[in-house]
Scaffold this active site. Sequence first.
Site, PDB file in Angstrom:
ATOM      1  N   TYR A 148       0.849  -1.197   0.000  1.00 44.31           N
ATOM      2  CA  TYR A 148       0.000   0.000   0.000  1.00 44.31           C
ATOM      3  C   TYR A 148       0.888   1.252   0.000  1.00 44.31           C
ATOM      4  CZ  TYR A 148      -4.096   2.900   1.057  1.00 44.31           C
ATOM      5  OH  TYR A 148      -5.105   3.836   0.996  1.00 44.31           O
ATOM      6  N   LYS A 178       1.078   3.986  -3.110  1.00 43.89           N
ATOM      7  CA  LYS A 178       0.622   5.378  -2.956  1.00 43.89           C
ATOM      8  C   LYS A 178       1.778   6.371  -3.153  1.00 43.89           C
ATOM      9  CE  LYS A 178      -3.717   4.328  -2.197  1.00 43.89           C
ATOM     10  NZ  LYS A 178      -4.748   4.624  -3.197  1.00 43.89           N
ATOM     11  N   THR A 237     -15.064   4.636   5.560  1.00 45.28           N
ATOM     12  CA  THR A 237     -15.698   4.094   4.347  1.00 45.28           C
ATOM     13  C   THR A 237     -15.769   2.575   4.509  1.00 45.28           C
ATOM     14  OG1 THR A 237     -13.622   3.637   3.193  1.00 45.28           O
ATOM     15  CG2 THR A 237     -14.525   5.861   2.926  1.00 45.28           C
TER      16      THR A 237
HETATM   17  N1  LIG Z   1     -10.835   5.145   3.457  1.00 45.64           N
HETATM   18  C1  LIG Z   1      -9.663   5.651   3.771  1.00 45.64           C
HETATM   19  O1  LIG Z   1      -9.325   5.820   4.953  1.00 45.64           O
HETATM   20  C2  LIG Z   1      -8.692   6.040   2.693  1.00 45.64           C
HETATM   21  C3  LIG Z   1      -7.610   6.854   3.057  1.00 45.64           C
HETATM   22  C4  LIG Z   1      -6.694   7.237   2.075  1.00 45.64           C
HETATM   23  C5  LIG Z   1      -6.841   6.821   0.768  1.00 45.64           C
HETATM   24  N2  LIG Z   1      -7.910   6.020   0.462  1.00 45.64           N
HETATM   25  C6  LIG Z   1      -7.990   5.592  -0.933  1.00 45.64           C
HETATM   26  O2  LIG Z   1      -9.220   6.034  -1.476  1.00 45.64           O
HETATM   27  C7  LIG Z   1      -9.634   5.152  -2.504  1.00 45.64           C
HETATM   28  C8  LIG Z   1     -11.081   4.741  -2.252  1.00 45.64           C
HETATM   29  O3  LIG Z   1     -11.146   4.124  -0.999  1.00 45.64           O
HETATM   30  P1  LIG Z   1     -12.506   3.952  -0.178  1.00 45.64           P
HETATM   31  O4  LIG Z   1     -12.122   4.048   1.253  1.00 45.64           O
HETATM   32  O5  LIG Z   1     -13.554   4.811  -0.728  1.00 45.64           O
HETATM   33  O6  LIG Z   1     -12.761   2.408  -0.493  1.00 45.64           O
HETATM   34  P2  LIG Z   1     -14.101   1.573  -0.831  1.00 45.64           P
HETATM   35  O7  LIG Z   1     -13.691   0.152  -0.677  1.00 45.64           O
HETATM   36  O8  LIG Z   1     -15.246   2.111  -0.065  1.00 45.64           O
HETATM   37  O9  LIG Z   1     -14.312   1.905  -2.370  1.00 45.64           O
HETATM   38  C9  LIG Z   1     -13.414   1.477  -3.352  1.00 45.64           C
HETATM   39  C10 LIG Z   1     -14.183   1.141  -4.606  1.00 45.64           C
HETATM   40  O10 LIG Z   1     -13.214   0.718  -5.589  1.00 45.64           O
HETATM   41  C11 LIG Z   1     -13.717  -0.421  -6.241  1.00 45.64           C
HETATM   42  N3  LIG Z   1     -12.634  -1.220  -6.787  1.00 45.64           N
HETATM   43  C12 LIG Z   1     -11.773  -2.028  -6.138  1.00 45.64           C
HETATM   44  N4  LIG Z   1     -10.952  -2.634  -6.997  1.00 45.64           N
HETATM   45  C13 LIG Z   1     -11.300  -2.194  -8.225  1.00 45.64           C
HETATM   46  C14 LIG Z   1     -10.818  -2.445  -9.530  1.00 45.64           C
HETATM   47  N5  LIG Z   1      -9.823  -3.310  -9.761  1.00 45.64           N
HETATM   48  N6  LIG Z   1     -11.408  -1.814 -10.559  1.00 45.64           N
HETATM   49  C15 LIG Z   1     -12.443  -0.965 -10.366  1.00 45.64           C
HETATM   50  N7  LIG Z   1     -12.932  -0.683  -9.162  1.00 45.64           N
HETATM   51  C16 LIG Z   1     -12.369  -1.287  -8.101  1.00 45.64           C
HETATM   52  C17 LIG Z   1     -14.509  -1.179  -5.187  1.00 45.64           C
HETATM   53  O11 LIG Z   1     -15.429  -2.087  -5.751  1.00 45.64           O
HETATM   54  C18 LIG Z   1     -15.158  -0.023  -4.436  1.00 45.64           C
HETATM   55  O12 LIG Z   1     -16.415   0.299  -4.989  1.00 45.64           O
HETATM   56  C19 LIG Z   1      -8.636   3.988  -2.499  1.00 45.64           C
HETATM   57  O13 LIG Z   1      -7.678   4.195  -3.505  1.00 45.64           O
HETATM   58  C20 LIG Z   1      -7.989   4.094  -1.120  1.00 45.64           C
HETATM   59  O14 LIG Z   1      -6.682   3.571  -1.100  1.00 45.64           O
HETATM   60  C21 LIG Z   1      -8.828   5.633   1.379  1.00 45.64           C
END
Ligand SMILES: NC(=O)c1ccc[n+]([C@@H]2O[C@H](COP(=O)([O-])OP(=O)(O)OC[C@H]3O[C@@H](n4cnc5c(N)ncnc54)[C@H](O)[C@@H]3O)[C@@H](O)[C@H]2O)c1
Length: 250
Positions: free
Chosen positions: A156, A160, A191
Site C-alpha cells: 500500500y 501510494k 468508508t
Molecule cells: N478510506 C480511507 O481511509 C482512505 C484513506 C486514504 C486513501 N484512500 C484511498 O481512497 C480510494 C477509495 O477508498 P474507499 O475508502 O472509498 O474504499 P471503498 O472500498 O469504499 O471503495 C473502493 C471502490 O473501488 C472499487 N474497486 C476495487 N478494486 C477495483 C478495480 N480493480 N477496478 C475498479 N474498481 C475497483 C470497489 O469495488 C469499491 O467500490 C482507495 O484508492 C484508497 O486507497 C482511502
Amino acid sequence: MSLLKDKVAIVSGGGSGIGQAVAESFAKEGAKVIITDIDEKGGGATVDLIQKSGGEALFVKADSSKAADNKMIVEAAVKKFGRLDIGFNNAGIGGPPALTGAYDIDAWDKVIAINLSGVFYACRYQLEQMVKNSGGVIVNMASIHGTVAAPMNCAYTASKHGVVGLTKNIAAEYGQQNIRCNAVGPGYIRTPLLEKNLDEDMMKMIAAKSTMNRLGRSEEIADLVVYLSSDKSSFVTGSYFIADGGYTSI
Ligand SMILES: NC(=O)c1ccc[n+]([C@@H]2O[C@H](COP(=O)([O-])OP(=O)(O)OC[C@H]3O[C@@H](n4cnc5c(N)ncnc54)[C@H](O)[C@@H]3O)[C@@H](O)[C@H]2O)c1
C-alpha cells in the site's frame, strides 16, 4: 453550484466510499459523470443517487487494473458525452497486513496492479484524449501513505508513493498543454474499505492519532477533489494535498 458545469468526468471506484461521494459532488456541480467499478451493484447505486437528484451519470463496469478497460472507459465517455475533461482515478484496495519480509507476493502484485498500475493506465488514456480536447484535469488518489509508512502494509505504501511520483511527472510533462494533475492524500476516512479492515476499537485508536480525534468523512475529501477539478485551482498542478485531520502533523 456550477463549478463543473457541462464538464465530463470519470470517477473510478465510484461505487462506494470516497468515489461515490466525489461522483455525487461532481454531479451536483454540474458535471456529467462516468462511474466505473468492478462492483456493478455499487456503481448502479451511485448512478441512481445522481439521477434522482437530477444529475447525469453513466455506469461502465471496468477493472481499473486492466489497461484495456481503461482505454474502453475513455472511449465510452467520448461516445456518450463527446469529450473528457476530468479524471478522478480513485479505485484502490488495502491489501493484507504482514511484515515486508513475509509479504505475500500475489498480494503485492494485486495491490500494485490496482493502486498504481491502474492509476497509470487511467492517466495514460485520459491524457491521450485530453490532448485532443486541448486541456483537462486529473486528480489521482494517493493517501497519507503517499508520504509516511503504513507499517505492515508495504505494498500500500509503495503504491501510494508511486501515485504521487506519477502525478508529478504528468504535471511536468503536460503543464503547457493546459492539463493539470494533482494527487490527494486522505488520512483515515470512514468508508467500507476501513470498516472491512478494522474493528471499532482500532478505528478509535486511529482516530485518536489525528489532532482532531476523529475519522474523516468521504464528503470532506470530495470537497477537496471538486476544488482541484475546477477552475478555482487553475494555477495548481504537480501537488499532493493531504487531508488528514492533522494525523501526519505530529
Ligand atoms: N478510506 C480511507 O481511509 C482512505 C484513506 C486514504 C486513501 N484512500 C484511498 O481512497 C480510494 C477509495 O477508498 P474507499 O475508502 O472509498 O474504499 P471503498 O472500498 O469504499 O471503495 C473502493 C471502490 O473501488 C472499487 N474497486 C476495487 N478494486 C477495483 C478495480 N480493480 N477496478 C475498479 N474498481 C475497483 C470497489 O469495488 C469499491 O467500490 C482507495 O484508492 C484508497 O486507497 C482511502
